[in-house]
Design a protein around this motif. Sequence first.
Motif, PDB file in Angstrom:
ATOM      1  N   LEU A 104      59.441 -42.113  33.101  1.00  0.00           N
ATOM      2  CA  LEU A 104      59.317 -42.528  34.502  1.00  0.00           C
ATOM      3  C   LEU A 104      57.847 -42.730  34.834  1.00  0.00           C
ATOM      4  CD1 LEU A 104      60.477 -42.919  37.382  1.00  0.00           C
ATOM      5  CD2 LEU A 104      60.283 -40.431  37.667  1.00  0.00           C
ATOM      6  N   VAL A 105      57.532 -43.872  35.419  1.00  0.00           N
ATOM      7  CA  VAL A 105      56.143 -44.177  35.757  1.00  0.00           C
ATOM      8  C   VAL A 105      56.120 -44.937  37.085  1.00  0.00           C
ATOM      9  CG1 VAL A 105      56.159 -46.346  34.454  1.00  0.00           C
ATOM     10  CG2 VAL A 105      53.990 -45.146  34.855  1.00  0.00           C
ATOM     11  N   GLN A 106      55.045 -44.778  37.818  1.00  0.00           N
ATOM     12  CA  GLN A 106      54.906 -45.514  39.071  1.00  0.00           C
ATOM     13  C   GLN A 106      54.477 -46.952  38.808  1.00  0.00           C
ATOM     14  OE1 GLN A 106      52.200 -43.224  41.544  1.00  0.00           O
ATOM     15  NE2 GLN A 106      53.928 -42.199  42.552  1.00  0.00           N
ATOM     16  N   ALA A 107      54.797 -47.816  39.734  1.00  0.00           N
ATOM     17  CA  ALA A 107      54.368 -49.206  39.628  1.00  0.00           C
ATOM     18  C   ALA A 107      52.849 -49.265  39.461  1.00  0.00           C
ATOM     19  CB  ALA A 107      54.795 -49.984  40.870  1.00  0.00           C
ATOM     20  N   GLY A 108      52.411 -50.126  38.556  1.00  0.00           N
ATOM     21  CA  GLY A 108      50.998 -50.239  38.246  1.00  0.00           C
ATOM     22  C   GLY A 108      50.555 -49.369  37.093  1.00  0.00           C
ATOM     23  N   GLY A 109      51.425 -48.471  36.679  1.00  0.00           N
ATOM     24  CA  GLY A 109      51.091 -47.559  35.598  1.00  0.00           C
ATOM     25  C   GLY A 109      51.332 -48.160  34.220  1.00  0.00           C
ATOM     26  N   MET A 145      52.506 -51.167  27.438  1.00  0.00           N
ATOM     27  CA  MET A 145      52.947 -51.792  28.677  1.00  0.00           C
ATOM     28  C   MET A 145      52.027 -51.356  29.809  1.00  0.00           C
ATOM     29  SD  MET A 145      57.085 -51.383  28.262  1.00  0.00           S
ATOM     30  CE  MET A 145      57.037 -49.630  28.546  1.00  0.00           C
ATOM     31  N   ASN A 146      51.313 -52.304  30.359  1.00  0.00           N
ATOM     32  CA  ASN A 146      50.393 -52.052  31.463  1.00  0.00           C
ATOM     33  C   ASN A 146      50.863 -52.770  32.720  1.00  0.00           C
ATOM     34  OD1 ASN A 146      48.711 -50.640  29.662  1.00  0.00           O
ATOM     35  ND2 ASN A 146      47.555 -52.489  29.161  1.00  0.00           N
ATOM     36  N   SER A 147      50.316 -52.382  33.845  1.00  0.00           N
ATOM     37  CA  SER A 147      50.648 -53.014  35.134  1.00  0.00           C
ATOM     38  C   SER A 147      52.160 -53.113  35.315  1.00  0.00           C
ATOM     39  CB  SER A 147      50.003 -54.401  35.219  1.00  0.00           C
ATOM     40  OG  SER A 147      48.601 -54.322  35.066  1.00  0.00           O
ATOM     41  N   LEU A 148      52.820 -52.018  35.071  1.00  0.00           N
ATOM     42  CA  LEU A 148      54.278 -52.025  35.128  1.00  0.00           C
ATOM     43  C   LEU A 148      54.786 -52.295  36.532  1.00  0.00           C
ATOM     44  CD1 LEU A 148      54.919 -49.144  32.625  1.00  0.00           C
ATOM     45  CD2 LEU A 148      55.928 -51.422  32.469  1.00  0.00           C
ATOM     46  N   LYS A 149      55.918 -52.984  36.575  1.00  0.00           N
ATOM     47  CA  LYS A 149      56.555 -53.354  37.833  1.00  0.00           C
ATOM     48  C   LYS A 149      57.963 -52.762  37.879  1.00  0.00           C
ATOM     49  CE  LYS A 149      54.274 -57.875  37.611  1.00  0.00           C
ATOM     50  NZ  LYS A 149      54.502 -59.339  37.596  1.00  0.00           N
ATOM     51  N   PRO A 150      58.508 -52.560  39.059  1.00  0.00           N
ATOM     52  CA  PRO A 150      59.893 -52.052  39.133  1.00  0.00           C
ATOM     53  C   PRO A 150      60.880 -52.917  38.341  1.00  0.00           C
ATOM     54  CG  PRO A 150      58.847 -51.872  41.266  1.00  0.00           C
ATOM     55  CD  PRO A 150      57.888 -52.623  40.384  1.00  0.00           C
ATOM     56  N   GLU A 151      60.643 -54.198  38.279  1.00  0.00           N
ATOM     57  CA  GLU A 151      61.553 -55.077  37.531  1.00  0.00           C
ATOM     58  C   GLU A 151      61.451 -54.914  36.017  1.00  0.00           C
ATOM     59  OE1 GLU A 151      59.376 -55.961  39.933  1.00  0.00           O
ATOM     60  OE2 GLU A 151      58.498 -57.956  39.514  1.00  0.00           O
ATOM     61  N   ASP A 152      60.503 -54.114  35.547  1.00  0.00           N
ATOM     62  CA  ASP A 152      60.427 -53.785  34.119  1.00  0.00           C
ATOM     63  C   ASP A 152      61.376 -52.636  33.763  1.00  0.00           C
ATOM     64  OD1 ASP A 152      56.907 -54.298  34.353  1.00  0.00           O
ATOM     65  OD2 ASP A 152      58.373 -55.665  33.461  1.00  0.00           O
ATOM     66  N   THR A 153      62.006 -52.044  34.754  1.00  0.00           N
ATOM     67  CA  THR A 153      62.937 -50.942  34.513  1.00  0.00           C
ATOM     68  C   THR A 153      64.109 -51.424  33.667  1.00  0.00           C
ATOM     69  OG1 THR A 153      62.363 -49.787  36.551  1.00  0.00           O
ATOM     70  CG2 THR A 153      64.546 -49.344  35.612  1.00  0.00           C
ATOM     71  N   ALA A 154      64.321 -50.746  32.539  1.00  0.00           N
ATOM     72  CA  ALA A 154      65.372 -51.142  31.601  1.00  0.00           C
ATOM     73  C   ALA A 154      65.402 -50.153  30.442  1.00  0.00           C
ATOM     74  CB  ALA A 154      65.112 -52.547  31.058  1.00  0.00           C
ATOM     75  N   VAL A 155      66.432 -50.277  29.636  1.00  0.00           N
ATOM     76  CA  VAL A 155      66.440 -49.616  28.329  1.00  0.00           C
ATOM     77  C   VAL A 155      65.787 -50.582  27.348  1.00  0.00           C
ATOM     78  CG1 VAL A 155      67.851 -48.663  26.490  1.00  0.00           C
ATOM     79  CG2 VAL A 155      68.522 -48.310  28.881  1.00  0.00           C
ATOM     80  N   TYR A 156      64.789 -50.097  26.648  1.00  0.00           N
ATOM     81  CA  TYR A 156      64.044 -50.915  25.697  1.00  0.00           C
ATOM     82  C   TYR A 156      64.513 -50.603  24.276  1.00  0.00           C
ATOM     83  CZ  TYR A 156      60.900 -52.622  29.287  1.00  0.00           C
ATOM     84  OH  TYR A 156      60.372 -53.251  30.382  1.00  0.00           O
TER      85      TYR A 156
END
Length: 123
Positions: free
Chosen positions: A10-15, A82-93
Amino acid sequence: VQLQASGGGLVQAGGSLRLSCAASGGSFTSYAVGWFRQAPGKEREFVAAISSRGLNTYYADSVRGRFTISRDNAKNTVYLQMNSLKPEDTAVYYCAAKRSWTKVIITSAYDYWGQGTLVTVSS
């Protein structure tokens, strides 16, 4: 070839997060490796790929400039920074391996898959 993905969380947006894909049971340097992701209710989609010796990389438009794929063949491991993460990057990788550097964006072209690791980006 067995693949083990790890590093989600779990990471905040931008993390930032770094995922790892550790391989065993085969000649790792013979395989191109791709990262894919699947969000709830959506199809699995291509994220990034790297050729067997790391000379070629390719990214989905949605992550280009924010994500970096790399590999350390001495450690039989591929990474996805993965940098500058966005909520839309939420997924199973998921990581996957294939022998040739062709059709790297096609899910069905891959021969081996690891289990997924969950990435959650909060807003």
